[in-house]
Design an enzyme around this catalytic site. Structure first.
Site, PDB file in Angstrom:
ATOM      1  N   LEU A 134      16.771   5.713  17.307  1.00 15.58           N
ATOM      2  CA  LEU A 134      15.449   6.231  17.641  1.00 15.58           C
ATOM      3  C   LEU A 134      15.443   7.744  17.627  1.00 15.58           C
ATOM      4  O   LEU A 134      16.365   8.383  18.146  1.00 15.58           O
ATOM      5  CB  LEU A 134      15.040   5.741  19.038  1.00 15.58           C
ATOM      6  CG  LEU A 134      13.856   6.465  19.695  1.00 15.58           C
ATOM      7  CD1 LEU A 134      12.550   6.162  18.958  1.00 15.58           C
ATOM      8  CD2 LEU A 134      13.747   6.110  21.172  1.00 15.58           C
ATOM      9  N   SER A 135      14.393   8.345  17.083  1.00 17.76           N
ATOM     10  CA  SER A 135      14.128   9.770  17.184  1.00 17.76           C
ATOM     11  C   SER A 135      15.300  10.570  16.604  1.00 17.76           C
ATOM     12  O   SER A 135      15.595  10.452  15.426  1.00 17.76           O
ATOM     13  CB  SER A 135      13.842  10.131  18.642  1.00 17.76           C
ATOM     14  OG  SER A 135      13.313  11.419  18.758  1.00 17.76           O
ATOM     15  N   ALA A 136      15.991  11.386  17.432  1.00 17.12           N
ATOM     16  CA  ALA A 136      17.172  12.080  16.916  1.00 17.12           C
ATOM     17  C   ALA A 136      18.217  11.074  16.449  1.00 17.12           C
ATOM     18  O   ALA A 136      18.934  11.315  15.475  1.00 17.12           O
ATOM     19  CB  ALA A 136      17.757  12.987  17.998  1.00 17.12           C
TER      20      ALA A 136
END
Length: 370
Positions: A144-146
């Site tokens: 997720l995300s980074a």
């Protein structure tokens, strides 16, 4: 298009909410002696009791402000591993590497094949496969995300290790080199052309691999932390890698979702794109529909879509097991703009003495400055 100040405010709010969460169960153990660890990461893992030789491996990469145990609790990967019989590896960022525990998806040294965080994760994968007699042809990565952006890094720099990957709320590989570019890409601005983005992936792996991993991309249309346009750029980057056209082979729609698939010459799904209407920044989950798989919280959005199950089933990890009622695709139940419980607003920042202090505070809050 969100302004830079709005992006930073949301990152700060998310950081505060995640830091304030209650302690969650930790089902993981440390993986030690996995290599020289050039990226100085921590390795955590879960091995179900009685795991058979030749089992698959799932690598799960947390987002900013998260840790491995919290990400596992929210997504339910180790719970699903118990039910379906696979191992889970959860690399964990150390705060000394990044103030907000973000994987450094924008640092040139960490997204190269050798010498940084990408190589550390590859060492963990190779150690897990050897130590637990896992199937090297069934290794998958998600985040997720980074962690989603670092998933793209792993698929690009170590494609021979992975059969497939799922990028949630992430960004294309090598889309940003350094802090200013990272903030711009998160806002949805300043990408390279599609051909250049594809070329960056081909160059990253060095020698051409025997196969390129298949890629599943997930994003919420109301994501104001990582602009949803990044999902389209990811799809374009990996369509180029697989030599696929702009138009998908299939496109399915529901009341709150859109699912597109591009198939390779053998008829296998090579690239797929899930866009979830009204969803913000986080992993779509549905604990009530999957017998408690996952838990709602900051960045774990109970929107009636069990992405962990859908991804695992697409990878062939579930066999004939059924965790939820059969349906063509999951359906969002009601608005999908926040987690439950909802993150609390962050305290108002104290006034800065000058522009430089404002900029430095913002970059640290976003995990883009140590």
């Amino acid at each position: 298009m969100p302004r830079l100040s709005e992006t930073i405010e949301r990152l700060i709010a998310g950081q505060s909410a995640n830091a304030a969460r209650a302690d969650v169960p930790d089902r993981l153990v440390d993986l030690t002696d996995f290599g020289n660890d050039p990226g100085t990461l921590r390795a955590r893992c879960y091995i179900p009791a009685g795991l058979k030789a030749g089992a698959p491996l799932v690598v799960a990469l947390h987002g900013c402000t998260q840790d491995a145990a919290g990400y596992d609790h929210g997504t339910g990967w180790s719970t699903l591993a118990d039910r379906a019989g696979f191992a889970v590896l959860l690399p964990e960022q150390r705060q000394r590497n990044n103030a907000n525990r973000c994987f450094n998806w924008f640092e040139p040294a960490d997204i190269a094949r050798r010498g940084g965080e990408a190589e550390s994760i590859a060492q963990m994968v190779e150690t897990m496969v050897a130590r637990h007699a896992l199937d090297p042809a069934r290794v998958f990565v998600t985040g997720l995300s980074a962690g989603g952006a670092m998933t793209a890094v792993m698929l690009a720099t170590w494609p021979e290790l992975f059969t497939g990957g799922a990028i949630i709320g992430g960004l294309p590989y090598a889309t940003a080199l350094g802090v200013p570019q990272a903030l711009e890409r998160m806002r949805g601005r300043g990408w390279a052309d599609d051909a250049g983005a594809t070329r960056a992936v081909r160059d990253a792996a060095g020698a051409r691999p025997d196969h390129w991993p298949r890629v599943s991309i997930w994003h919420g249309t109301a994501d104001h932390t990582v602009a949803a346009a990044n999902a389209d750029r990811l799809a374009a980057q990996w369509r180029g890698i697989h030599g696929l056209p702009l138009a998908p082979d299939t496109s399915d729609h529901g009341e709150h979702w859109h699912h597109s698939r591009w198939r390779d010459a053998a008829g296998r799904d090579a690239v797929e794109l899930w866009m979830i209407e009204g969803m913000g920044h986080g992993v779509p989950i549905a604990p009530g529909a999957t017998a408690g798989l996952g838990a709602a919280g900051p960045f774990m959005l109970d929107v009636g879509i069990a992405s962990t199950e859908v991804i695992a089933r697409g990878w062939g990890l579930l066999g004939g097991a059924t965790l939820a009622p059969p349906r063509a695709a999951p359906v969002v139940a009601g608005p999908a703009t926040s987690a439950s419980p909802a993150p609390q607003p962050a305290p108002a920042p104290s006034p800065a003495r000058g522009p430089q202090e404002v900029i430095e505070r913002a970059l640290r809050a976003a995990g883009l400055m140590r």
